[in-house]
Scaffold this motif. Structure first.
Motif, mmCIF file in Angstrom:
data_model
loop_
_atom_site.group_PDB
_atom_site.id
_atom_site.type_symbol
_atom_site.label_atom_id
_atom_site.label_comp_id
_atom_site.label_asym_id
_atom_site.label_seq_id
_atom_site.Cartn_x
_atom_site.Cartn_y
_atom_site.Cartn_z
ATOM 1 N N PRO A 253 0.828 -1.208 0.000
ATOM 2 C CA PRO A 253 0.000 0.000 0.000
ATOM 3 C C PRO A 253 0.866 1.264 0.000
ATOM 4 C CG PRO A 253 -0.726 -1.558 1.683
ATOM 5 C CD PRO A 253 0.607 -2.033 1.192
ATOM 6 N N SER A 254 0.292 2.329 -0.510
ATOM 7 C CA SER A 254 0.956 3.631 -0.515
ATOM 8 C C SER A 254 0.206 4.547 0.443
ATOM 9 C CB SER A 254 0.963 4.217 -1.927
ATOM 10 O OG SER A 254 1.497 5.527 -1.928
ATOM 11 N N ILE A 255 0.913 5.124 1.416
ATOM 12 C CA ILE A 255 0.305 5.965 2.451
ATOM 13 C C ILE A 255 0.456 7.430 2.072
ATOM 14 C CG2 ILE A 255 0.404 6.669 4.874
ATOM 15 C CD1 ILE A 255 1.375 3.892 5.568
ATOM 16 N N THR A 256 -0.629 8.188 2.265
ATOM 17 C CA THR A 256 -0.619 9.629 2.005
ATOM 18 C C THR A 256 -0.943 10.368 3.299
ATOM 19 O OG1 THR A 256 -1.360 9.300 -0.269
ATOM 20 C CG2 THR A 256 -1.641 11.497 0.657
ATOM 21 N N ILE A 257 -0.034 11.268 3.697
ATOM 22 C CA ILE A 257 -0.246 12.108 4.870
ATOM 23 C C ILE A 257 -0.889 13.407 4.405
ATOM 24 C CG2 ILE A 257 0.808 13.254 6.854
ATOM 25 C CD1 ILE A 257 0.996 10.220 6.902
ATOM 26 N N PHE A 267 -9.526 16.942 24.825
ATOM 27 C CA PHE A 267 -10.641 16.578 23.971
ATOM 28 C C PHE A 267 -10.195 15.529 22.954
ATOM 29 C CE2 PHE A 267 -12.170 20.510 25.725
ATOM 30 C CZ PHE A 267 -13.550 20.361 25.754
ATOM 31 N N SER A 268 -11.131 15.054 22.172
ATOM 32 C CA SER A 268 -10.821 14.090 21.104
ATOM 33 C C SER A 268 -11.269 14.664 19.765
ATOM 34 C CB SER A 268 -11.521 12.746 21.359
ATOM 35 O OG SER A 268 -12.932 12.912 21.324
ATOM 36 N N ALA A 269 -10.715 14.137 18.709
ATOM 37 C CA ALA A 269 -11.081 14.550 17.348
ATOM 38 C C ALA A 269 -10.957 13.355 16.415
ATOM 39 C CB ALA A 269 -10.189 15.700 16.861
ATOM 40 N N ALA A 270 -11.751 13.373 15.375
ATOM 41 C CA ALA A 270 -11.762 12.242 14.437
ATOM 42 C C ALA A 270 -10.601 12.349 13.449
ATOM 43 C CB ALA A 270 -13.086 12.199 13.688
ATOM 44 N N ILE A 271 -9.903 11.229 13.259
ATOM 45 C CA ILE A 271 -8.870 11.133 12.212
ATOM 46 C C ILE A 271 -9.578 10.681 10.935
ATOM 47 C CG2 ILE A 271 -6.729 10.026 11.501
ATOM 48 C CD1 ILE A 271 -6.111 9.541 14.459
ATOM 49 N N THR A 272 -9.561 11.504 9.920
ATOM 50 C CA THR A 272 -10.283 11.204 8.672
ATOM 51 C C THR A 272 -9.292 10.982 7.536
ATOM 52 O OG1 THR A 272 -10.468 13.489 7.890
ATOM 53 C CG2 THR A 272 -12.115 12.728 9.508
ATOM 54 N N ASN A 274 -8.795 12.887 5.283
ATOM 55 C CA ASN A 274 -8.114 14.153 4.990
ATOM 56 C C ASN A 274 -6.781 14.233 5.727
ATOM 57 O OD1 ASN A 274 -10.184 15.150 3.339
ATOM 58 N ND2 ASN A 274 -11.350 15.850 5.137
ATOM 59 N N HIS A 275 -6.651 13.459 6.816
ATOM 60 C CA HIS A 275 -5.402 13.437 7.585
ATOM 61 C C HIS A 275 -4.509 12.259 7.189
ATOM 62 C CE1 HIS A 275 -8.513 15.272 10.316
ATOM 63 N NE2 HIS A 275 -7.626 16.270 10.234
ATOM 64 N N SER A 322 -6.660 -0.186 12.856
ATOM 65 C CA SER A 322 -7.880 0.423 12.347
ATOM 66 C C SER A 322 -8.025 0.101 10.878
ATOM 67 C CB SER A 322 -7.825 1.940 12.540
ATOM 68 O OG SER A 322 -8.954 2.571 11.951
ATOM 69 N N TRP A 323 -9.260 -0.118 10.438
ATOM 70 C CA TRP A 323 -9.534 -0.361 9.028
ATOM 71 C C TRP A 323 -9.692 0.968 8.306
ATOM 72 C CZ3 TRP A 323 -8.894 -5.125 7.266
ATOM 73 C CH2 TRP A 323 -9.005 -6.181 8.186
ATOM 74 N N PHE A 324 -9.311 0.960 7.038
ATOM 75 C CA PHE A 324 -9.348 2.186 6.233
ATOM 76 C C PHE A 324 -10.751 2.776 6.207
ATOM 77 C CE2 PHE A 324 -9.839 4.323 2.093
ATOM 78 C CZ PHE A 324 -8.883 5.307 2.242
ATOM 79 N N HIS A 325 -11.789 1.913 6.088
ATOM 80 C CA HIS A 325 -13.154 2.444 5.962
ATOM 81 C C HIS A 325 -13.646 3.107 7.248
ATOM 82 C CE1 HIS A 325 -14.764 -0.946 8.260
ATOM 83 N NE2 HIS A 325 -14.069 -1.775 7.477
ATOM 84 N N ASP A 326 -12.984 2.870 8.413
ATOM 85 C CA ASP A 326 -13.387 3.483 9.659
ATOM 86 C C ASP A 326 -13.100 4.978 9.686
ATOM 87 O OD1 ASP A 326 -14.261 1.066 10.588
ATOM 88 O OD2 ASP A 326 -12.379 0.578 11.632
ATOM 89 N N ARG A 327 -12.261 5.469 8.743
ATOM 90 C CA ARG A 327 -11.897 6.882 8.741
ATOM 91 C C ARG A 327 -12.645 7.670 7.678
ATOM 92 N NH1 ARG A 327 -8.184 3.869 9.263
ATOM 93 N NH2 ARG A 327 -7.548 3.897 7.085
ATOM 94 N N LYS A 328 -13.567 7.020 6.946
ATOM 95 C CA LYS A 328 -14.312 7.738 5.915
ATOM 96 C C LYS A 328 -15.373 8.633 6.537
ATOM 97 C CE LYS A 328 -13.629 4.382 2.239
ATOM 98 N NZ LYS A 328 -14.279 3.471 1.268
#
Length: 328
Positions: A253-257, A267-272, A274-275, A322-328
Motif C-alpha cells: 500500500p501507498s500511504i498519504t499524509i 478533547f478528542s477529534a476524528a482522524i479522517t 483528509n489526515h 484500524s480499518w481504512f473504511h473506519d476513517r471515511k
C-alpha cells in the motif's frame, strides 16, 4: 460539411471449399477524404448463398454491422458451407454516418484436393495466467492432426497478437511455432500488461494452423501476396486461444499524509482520510488496515464504532489497529 464521395474498392476473396477465411483491408478498401477510418461502418445487406459472415466467430445476420476497426483487426471471417459451387458474393453497405454506398464482395471458392490440419476436438478453451507471470502453452490447449503430414511439423502462425502479453518460444518473442515446439514445452504466454487491478483481464491469441512441409508461401485463402510465415496450402484452420489473467497482491500500500491533525487539550477529534489515507492497486480500499506500531505519548487512539454484533460504542477503549473504511 462532407463533400467527398464515399468510394469502395474490392479484391476477390479466395477461400478453399468448406473452409473459412479472414476478410481484411486487402479485400475491402474505403476512400473517404472527410472521414476518419474509425468512423466507417459496414452493414450486411444480403447473406451469401453458400456460406456465412462471422464477427469474432459469431454469424452475422442481414442488417448486422461491423466497423472498419473490426475489418482491420481481422475479426471478420467468411465461412464456406462446403458445397460444390465455386462462386459466392456478399452484398454490403458502407457508411460514414452521412453518405453510404452498396457494394459486392465477390468470393472465389477453390476446390480442395487434400486434407487440411484438423484441430483436436476436446481442447481446453481457456488458459489461466497470473499477473506478470509466464505459462506454458501445452497440447491441452492447442493440438492438431494432419493425415498427410508429420503432426509435429504443423505450424501455428499468430494472425492476431494478444493485447496484454506476448507469445515466446524458448524465451524469445515469436509470431509462429511448430507443434513440436508445443510438445517440448518451449512455447509460452507471458503477461506484460503490468498491474491489472482487482479483477481478471482477458486476452486472446488468434492462430492459423498450416502444414509446414507444404512450402514457404501462401496464395489464395487469407492473403493475396506472399507471406513467409504461411506454407502453400489452400485451407487454414483458425483458432482463438483465450487466456484469463488473474491479479496478484504483490504491491505494498501507498500511504498519504494529509493536513495536520489538530485536537484541543483534553478533547478528542476524528482522524479522517483528509489526515491519513492509503491506496493499493491490488486491494479494495475497505480491506486496507492501519496497524499502530508506536502509540502516542500523551493520548491514545480509539475506534468509536461498536464491535461486530454489538450496538454499544467502543469510545474510550484504546485500539492498536484500524480499518481504512473506519476513517471515511
Amino acid at each position: 460539411m462532407e463533400l467527398s464521395i464515399l468510394k469502395v474498392f474490392t479484391n476477390t476473396l479466395k477461400v478453399a471449399e468448406g473452409d473459412q477465411c479472414l476478410v481484411s483491408g486487402e479485400h475491402i478498401l474505403v476512400s473517404d477524404m472527410d472521414t476518419k477510418l474509425d468512423d466507417i461502418y459496414f452493414s450486411l445487406q444480403r447473406l451469401p448463398l453458400h456460406g456465412r459472415v462471422e464477427l469474432n466467430g459469431f454469424p452475422l445476420n442481414t442488417g448486422g454491422t461491423f466497423s472498419w476497426g473490426d475489418l482491420h483487426s481481422l475479426r471478420i471471417r467468411y465461412q464456406h458451407d462446403g458445397s460444390e459451387v465455386l462462386q459466392d458474393d456478399i452484398l454490403l453497405e458502407v457508411t460514414d454516418g452521412i453518405n453510404s454506398a452498396e457494394f459486392v464482395l465477390h468470393i472465389e471458392v477453390l476446390p480442395v484436393n487434400d486434407e487440411p490440419p484438423v484441430l483436436k476436438a476436446d481442447l481446453i478453451p481457456m488458459m489461466h495466467c497470473s499477473e506478470s507471470e509466464e505459462v506454458a502453452i501445452t497440447s491441452e490447449y492447442i493440438f492438431a492432426t494432419d493425415i498427410d503430414s508429420d503432426d509435429s511439423k504443423l505450424v501455428f502462425t499468430i494472425a492476431r497478437k494478444p493485447q496484454h502479453g506476448v507469445v515466446r518460444k524458448a524465451g524469445i518473442t515469436t509470431d509462429h511455432f511448430s507443434q513440436g515446439d508445443v510438445i517440448s514445452g518451449a512455447v509460452t504466454y507471458k503477461h506484460t500488461g503490468g498491474e491489472i487491478g482487482l479483477v481478471p483481464h482477458f486476452d486472446t491469441i488468434t492462430l492459423v494452423i498450416s502444414d509446414g512441409e507444404a512450402g514457404p508461401f501462401v496464395n489464395g485463402c487469407c492473403y493475396d501476396v506472399p507471406h513467409p510465415s504461411f506454407p502453400l496450402h489452400q485451407s487454414f484452420p483458425v483458432y482463438d486461444l483465450n487466456i484469463t489473467v488473474y491479479p496478484i497482491d504483490n504491491q505494498p500500500p501507498s500511504i498519504t499524509i494529509g493536513t495536520m491533525f489538530v485536537v484541543d487539550e483534553s478533547f478528542s477529534a476524528a482522524i479522517t482520510i483528509n489526515h491519513l489515507s492509503a491506496t493499493d492497486p491490488d486491494t479494495a480500499a475497505d480491506d486496507l488496515e492501519f496497524v499502530l506500531v508506536s502509540p502516542p505519548q500523551f493520548g491514545y487512539l480509539e475506534n468509536t464504532l461498536p464491535s461486530v454484533g454489538f450496538e454499544k460504542s467502543n469510545m474510550g477503549i484504546s485500539v492498536g489497529k484500524s480499518w481504512f473504511h473506519d476513517r471515511k
